[in-house]
Design a protein around this motif. Structure first.
Motif, PDB file in Angstrom:
ATOM      1  N   LEU A  94       0.807  -1.224   0.000  1.00  4.58           N
ATOM      2  CA  LEU A  94       0.000   0.000   0.000  1.00  4.58           C
ATOM      3  C   LEU A  94       0.844   1.281   0.000  1.00  4.58           C
ATOM      4  N   GLY A  95       2.167   1.132  -0.048  1.00  9.60           N
ATOM      5  CA  GLY A  95       3.032   2.322  -0.080  1.00  9.60           C
ATOM      6  C   GLY A  95       3.059   3.057   1.249  1.00  9.60           C
ATOM      7  N   LEU A  96       2.959   2.304   2.347  1.00  8.84           N
ATOM      8  CA  LEU A  96       2.981   2.913   3.676  1.00  8.84           C
ATOM      9  C   LEU A  96       4.335   2.658   4.346  1.00  8.84           C
ATOM     10  N   ARG A  97       4.613   3.403   5.427  1.00 10.02           N
ATOM     11  CA  ARG A  97       5.801   3.110   6.228  1.00 10.02           C
ATOM     12  C   ARG A  97       5.472   1.972   7.206  1.00 10.02           C
ATOM     13  N   TYR A  98       6.504   1.467   7.857  1.00 10.60           N
ATOM     14  CA  TYR A  98       6.324   0.303   8.727  1.00 10.60           C
ATOM     15  C   TYR A  98       7.150   0.484   9.998  1.00 10.60           C
ATOM     16  N   LEU A  99       6.516   0.286  11.154  1.00  7.07           N
ATOM     17  CA  LEU A  99       7.260   0.382  12.418  1.00  7.07           C
ATOM     18  C   LEU A  99       7.079  -0.882  13.250  1.00  7.07           C
ATOM     19  N   ASP A 100       8.226  -1.528  13.582  1.00  9.15           N
ATOM     20  CA  ASP A 100       8.260  -2.715  14.430  1.00  9.15           C
ATOM     21  C   ASP A 100       8.553  -2.238  15.855  1.00  9.15           C
ATOM     22  N   THR A 101       7.498  -2.147  16.688  1.00 14.09           N
ATOM     23  CA  THR A 101       7.713  -1.600  18.037  1.00 14.09           C
ATOM     24  C   THR A 101       8.390  -2.609  18.958  1.00 14.09           C
ATOM     25  N   GLY A 102       8.252  -3.901  18.640  1.00 11.08           N
ATOM     26  CA  GLY A 102       8.982  -4.916  19.415  1.00 11.08           C
ATOM     27  C   GLY A 102      10.484  -4.704  19.276  1.00 11.08           C
ATOM     28  N   VAL A 121       8.366  -2.146  32.562  1.00  8.73           N
ATOM     29  CA  VAL A 121       8.667  -0.985  33.420  1.00  8.73           C
ATOM     30  C   VAL A 121       8.021   0.275  32.825  1.00  8.73           C
ATOM     31  N   ALA A 122       7.225   0.945  33.635  1.00 13.04           N
ATOM     32  CA  ALA A 122       6.425   2.072  33.139  1.00 13.04           C
ATOM     33  C   ALA A 122       7.281   3.159  32.481  1.00 13.04           C
ATOM     34  N   GLU A 123       8.459   3.445  33.053  1.00 12.81           N
ATOM     35  CA  GLU A 123       9.322   4.507  32.492  1.00 12.81           C
ATOM     36  C   GLU A 123       9.813   4.120  31.095  1.00 12.81           C
ATOM     37  N   VAL A 124      10.065   2.827  30.894  1.00 16.18           N
ATOM     38  CA  VAL A 124      10.478   2.347  29.557  1.00 16.18           C
ATOM     39  C   VAL A 124       9.318   2.537  28.590  1.00 16.18           C
ATOM     40  N   ARG A 125       8.131   2.148  29.021  1.00 16.68           N
ATOM     41  CA  ARG A 125       6.958   2.249  28.127  1.00 16.68           C
ATOM     42  C   ARG A 125       6.671   3.704  27.777  1.00 16.68           C
ATOM     43  N   GLY A 126       6.804   4.586  28.781  1.00 19.52           N
ATOM     44  CA  GLY A 126       6.553   6.012  28.527  1.00 19.52           C
ATOM     45  C   GLY A 126       7.497   6.540  27.458  1.00 19.52           C
ATOM     46  N   ARG A 127       8.762   6.207  27.589  1.00 21.41           N
ATOM     47  CA  ARG A 127       9.798   6.669  26.663  1.00 21.41           C
ATOM     48  C   ARG A 127       9.541   6.125  25.247  1.00 21.41           C
ATOM     49  N   ILE A 128       9.286   4.816  25.157  1.00 23.80           N
ATOM     50  CA  ILE A 128       9.138   4.186  23.840  1.00 23.80           C
ATOM     51  C   ILE A 128       7.808   4.594  23.191  1.00 23.80           C
ATOM     52  N   THR A 129       6.769   4.735  23.990  1.00 25.46           N
ATOM     53  CA  THR A 129       5.468   5.152  23.443  1.00 25.46           C
ATOM     54  C   THR A 129       5.578   6.544  22.816  1.00 25.46           C
ATOM     55  N   GLU A 130       6.313   7.419  23.485  1.00 24.35           N
ATOM     56  CA  GLU A 130       6.536   8.778  22.959  1.00 24.35           C
ATOM     57  C   GLU A 130       7.211   8.717  21.579  1.00 24.35           C
ATOM     58  N   GLN A 174       7.171   6.195  19.511  1.00 24.12           N
ATOM     59  CA  GLN A 174       6.248   5.574  18.534  1.00 24.12           C
ATOM     60  C   GLN A 174       5.244   6.597  17.998  1.00 24.12           C
ATOM     61  N   ARG A 175       4.722   7.429  18.895  1.00 23.41           N
ATOM     62  CA  ARG A 175       3.746   8.438  18.449  1.00 23.41           C
ATOM     63  C   ARG A 175       4.420   9.473  17.551  1.00 23.41           C
ATOM     64  N   SER A 176       5.646   9.808  17.899  1.00 21.64           N
ATOM     65  CA  SER A 176       6.386  10.788  17.098  1.00 21.64           C
ATOM     66  C   SER A 176       6.656  10.233  15.683  1.00 21.64           C
ATOM     67  N   ILE A 177       7.036   8.965  15.614  1.00 21.06           N
ATOM     68  CA  ILE A 177       7.313   8.340  14.309  1.00 21.06           C
ATOM     69  C   ILE A 177       6.024   8.241  13.494  1.00 21.06           C
ATOM     70  N   ASP A 200       0.403  -3.182  22.122  1.00 21.11           N
ATOM     71  CA  ASP A 200      -0.528  -2.221  22.731  1.00 21.11           C
ATOM     72  C   ASP A 200      -0.766  -1.033  21.802  1.00 21.11           C
ATOM     73  N   ILE A 201      -0.614  -1.247  20.516  1.00 22.89           N
ATOM     74  CA  ILE A 201      -0.730  -0.110  19.588  1.00 22.89           C
ATOM     75  C   ILE A 201      -2.184   0.365  19.510  1.00 22.89           C
ATOM     76  N   GLY A 202      -3.100  -0.583  19.343  1.00 23.91           N
ATOM     77  CA  GLY A 202      -4.519  -0.206  19.229  1.00 23.91           C
ATOM     78  C   GLY A 202      -5.124   0.266  20.539  1.00 23.91           C
ATOM     79  N   THR A 203      -4.590  -0.219  21.668  1.00 23.04           N
ATOM     80  CA  THR A 203      -5.189   0.131  22.976  1.00 23.04           C
ATOM     81  C   THR A 203      -4.605   1.413  23.558  1.00 23.04           C
ATOM     82  N   THR A 204      -3.284   1.603  23.400  1.00 26.30           N
ATOM     83  CA  THR A 204      -2.607   2.699  24.130  1.00 26.30           C
ATOM     84  C   THR A 204      -1.854   3.680  23.222  1.00 26.30           C
ATOM     85  N   VAL A 205      -1.050   3.136  22.311  1.00 26.62           N
ATOM     86  CA  VAL A 205      -0.136   4.026  21.564  1.00 26.62           C
ATOM     87  C   VAL A 205      -0.902   4.876  20.565  1.00 26.62           C
ATOM     88  N   LEU A 206      -1.751   4.229  19.769  1.00 27.15           N
ATOM     89  CA  LEU A 206      -2.492   4.953  18.723  1.00 27.15           C
ATOM     90  C   LEU A 206      -3.975   4.565  18.797  1.00 27.15           C
TER      91      LEU A 206
END
Ligand code: ATP
Ligand SMILES: Nc1ccn([C@H]2C[C@H](O)[C@@H](COP(=O)(O)O)O2)c(=O)n1
Length: 242
Positions: free
Chosen positions: A31-39, A108-117, A119-122, A148-154
């Protein structure tokens, strides 16, 4: 003058070995989209912790270090990349040592906070966490895969897909992948998958969970091509005609 359609955001979640990465890459390419592997991002921060002598079993030590590594993702589905402090991390993040530690670090919540930020920026196409080449490239949207992309990140993603498959099918797929590189037999692989799923689903911070509005696709009896076709159809269906 015609305005460009808004970029499409697709969230693909599910347990280990259900086909998230393979499906997401192929859908994005088609579909000509970008791709992000959050794992890969959680693996990258785990690799950094292990390489820097952080005790990954100590959530306080992990939390204190969570902001230190610079993690950058390249989102071309034909050539996804990941670097940590400028070093290519694509190989090291796939070792058994990282796989065994990643669930503890990502709880760890601090890790999730950092990585979620990141992911949203990307997903928003801004510079933080993104390969500069990707920021410059025109984009019609992104496929983001994880837990947790559909529930939390996006939570406002245009389409949410939750992939599942039986533990037997997932173990068989993984064993096929590992053959020749590792002595893990089917039962060991199955047990390791289920252990990681239990940790990822059972954590307090943003656990692995199907979003209420996600479309569930059971891939047990489907080929990869069939899963890709199914998701491509779902993306096309939710896009306005014209
Ligand atoms: N529908 C399918 N049928 C058969 N094999 C598949 C299917 N989907 C994926 N595979 C294979 O299963 C293996 C795991 O797939 P993939 O890495 O995409 O899963 P994943 O959900 O991203 O896993 P993880 O979360 O652990 O990274 C790969 O070898 C892939 O080629
Ligand atoms: N959105 C995400 C993505 C991944 N994780 C954690 C949990 C997984 O066990 C680990 C590795 O992911 P994989 O490479 O197997 O897709 O990363 C998460 O917590 N949230």
């Amino acid at each position: 003058m015609q305005t460009a359609p808004a970029p499409v955001i697709v969230a693909i979640d599910g347990p280990s070995g259900t086909g998230k990465s393979s499906t997401s890459k192929a859908v994005a390419a088609e579909l000509g989209l970008r791709y992000l592997d959050t794992g890969a991002q959680y693996r990258a921060i785990t690799w950094w912790m292990l390489s820097n002598g952080i005790d990954v079993a100590d959530p306080t030590a992990v939390a204190a270090a969570a902001g230190k590594p610079v993690i950058v993702s390249g989102t071309d589905p034909a050539r996804p990349t990941i670097t940590v402090d400028g070093a290519d991390a694509a190989g090291p993040i796939r070792t058994q040592e990282v796989t065994a530690a990643v669930s503890a670090v990502s709880a760890v919540a601090e890790v999730r906070g950092r990585i979620t930020e990141l992911q949203r920026s990307i997903a928003a196409g801004t510079a933080e966490g993104t390969d500069p080449a990707d920021v410059a490239a025109p984009s019609r949207g992104i496929v983001v895969e994880g837990r947790d992309i559909g529930t939390t990140v996006l939570p406002d993603a245009d389409l949410k897909v939750f992939l599942t498959a039986s533990p037997e099918a997932r173990a068989a797929r993984r064993s096929g992948e590992l053959r020749g590189k590792d002595s893990a037999d089917l039962a060991t692989t199955r047990a390791a998958l289920l252990k990681r799923d239990a940790a990822d689903s059972g954590r307090k911070a943003s656990p692995l969970k199907k979003a209420d509005d996600a479309v569930e696709v059971d891939t047990t009896e489907l080929t990869l091509e069939q899963v890709v076709e199914c998701v491509v159809t779902l993306v096309r269906e939710q896009q306005p005609a014209g």
